[in-house]
Design an enzyme around this catalytic site. Sequence first.
Site, PDB file in Angstrom:
ATOM      1  N   GLY A  57     -68.802 -21.009   1.780  1.00 42.19           N
ATOM      2  CA  GLY A  57     -67.921 -19.927   1.331  1.00 42.19           C
ATOM      3  C   GLY A  57     -68.619 -18.956   0.399  1.00 42.19           C
ATOM      4  O   GLY A  57     -68.488 -17.738   0.531  1.00 42.19           O
ATOM      5  N   CYS A 206     -63.087 -32.071   6.169  1.00 43.18           N
ATOM      6  CA  CYS A 206     -63.192 -32.481   7.572  1.00 43.18           C
ATOM      7  C   CYS A 206     -62.514 -33.822   7.827  1.00 43.18           C
ATOM      8  O   CYS A 206     -63.144 -34.870   7.880  1.00 43.18           O
ATOM      9  CB  CYS A 206     -64.632 -32.537   8.052  1.00 43.18           C
ATOM     10  N   ALA A 351     -65.640 -26.047   7.614  1.00 43.88           N
ATOM     11  CA  ALA A 351     -66.459 -24.828   7.683  1.00 43.88           C
ATOM     12  C   ALA A 351     -65.796 -23.783   8.575  1.00 43.88           C
ATOM     13  O   ALA A 351     -65.928 -22.579   8.340  1.00 43.88           O
ATOM     14  CB  ALA A 351     -67.853 -25.166   8.198  1.00 43.88           C
ATOM     15  N   CYS A 384     -61.523 -28.613  14.142  1.00 42.51           N
ATOM     16  CA  CYS A 384     -62.177 -29.908  13.967  1.00 42.51           C
ATOM     17  C   CYS A 384     -62.699 -30.379  15.321  1.00 42.51           C
ATOM     18  O   CYS A 384     -61.913 -30.832  16.150  1.00 42.51           O
ATOM     19  CB  CYS A 384     -61.181 -30.920  13.400  1.00 42.51           C
TER      20      CYS A 384
END
Length: 455
Positions: A57, A206, A351, A384
């Site tokens: 980020g 995640c 991400a 995912c």
Amino acid sequence: MATVRVVHRQRALWRQCHRTAAIGICHLHTTTTSSSSSHASSSKEHYKVLVLGGGSGGITMSARMKRKLGAENVAIVEPSEMHYYQPIWTLVGAGAKGVASSGRPTASVVPSGVKWVRDKVQEINPDTNTVRTGNGMEISYQYLIVALGLQLHYEKIKGLPEIEDWVKFKIGSNYSVQTVEKTWSALQNFKEGNAVFSFPNTPVKCAGAPQKIMYLTDAYLRKTGKRAKANIVYNTSLPVLFGVKKYADALWEIVKSRDIQVNLRQNLIEVRADKQEAVFENLDNPGETKVFEYEMLHVTPPMGPNPEVKGSLLADEAGWLDVNKETLQHNKYPNVFGIGDCTNLPTSKTAAAVAAQSSILDRTISKVLKNEKPDSKYDGYTSCPLVTNYNAVILAEFDYSGQPLETFPIDQSKERWTMYHMKADVMPHLYWHGLLKGFWGGPGPYRKIMHLGMK
């Protein structure tokens, strides 16, 4: 002439201050000379945009702000000398990729010309628009972007911090660069017995990763002829296998067909390495515990907010950065913004979420710079890639409401080798050369094209 230039610059800054004074964030400065971590505590610096954190980020927003405002107006605070592409650690832990492929020097990913302050954030004071670093340096800002990620808490599992040799005791964890290769060691050294996988009773980054390594373990043990002597156990604190029903249904079919034991609402609280035992608490009946002997143990650590965010005025009650879930602007301080794992956005911390958030945040800041109301809205998009084999992935994509938000006009709940190729080979390239350079804002625009404008 030099004096005239400075006077002109000060006048320009004075005009700029008048434009932004509405939210009380004016700082006159006539220099952008910068520090290294050896600066004395008296040193002070000012930047138009200060970015905290050099993860995915922070780097992508630094690149976007450089293009918007010029490199000399942007600084990033990050102590780590290495930057890691963490999504690939699933494959590193299963022996499909090397750990070296996941890391690059931070110096190579910080946008050229942007000031990199090689130091830790010590204190954030949004009332004075200042940040203090570990060595006592004070940096003032006009706009602040917080991208400090989250913290792993291995120490909250009793017995784990005392274990010096994880390899000897057949423990691994795909969540840190220090422990990911230990997962691969445990997998290779497996002979017979229980392979146990945990999912903690906290928010995690995640959320699919704890079970991805479980499926890859199953595949590896089948490939090496050891599966018949193995009992694969997935103990999750959650009441479901996966948060989105469409993909959970597909995963339950896989779990059944591969004879994997799933225990819901079980939380890892202790590791007794000398006995190779893992102790889990039943969350539906607190105090009730169950001991699992293991031949291999994969630990997903408890996680929590970064202490510098938690200890600041920017945090919500739980310690996460308190931002508007649509604009990513702070709910109390209009010149503060957040992105990624440190925020309280009610979506999975991935991400892919950072990518989608970066394009929204870019547009939000553009509006704020013009004293206009932000109008772009983040829908909670996250992704995912659920690795279910060495050549198969279920690509889960969904929004805030937990509804599938799929990019491709196919049923993404099915295992596909094309999606594995995308996870293993395409996405890392897109990360290093697209996202970190501020050019990849998620698949939103492509989704409409793929679905002929229907989605």
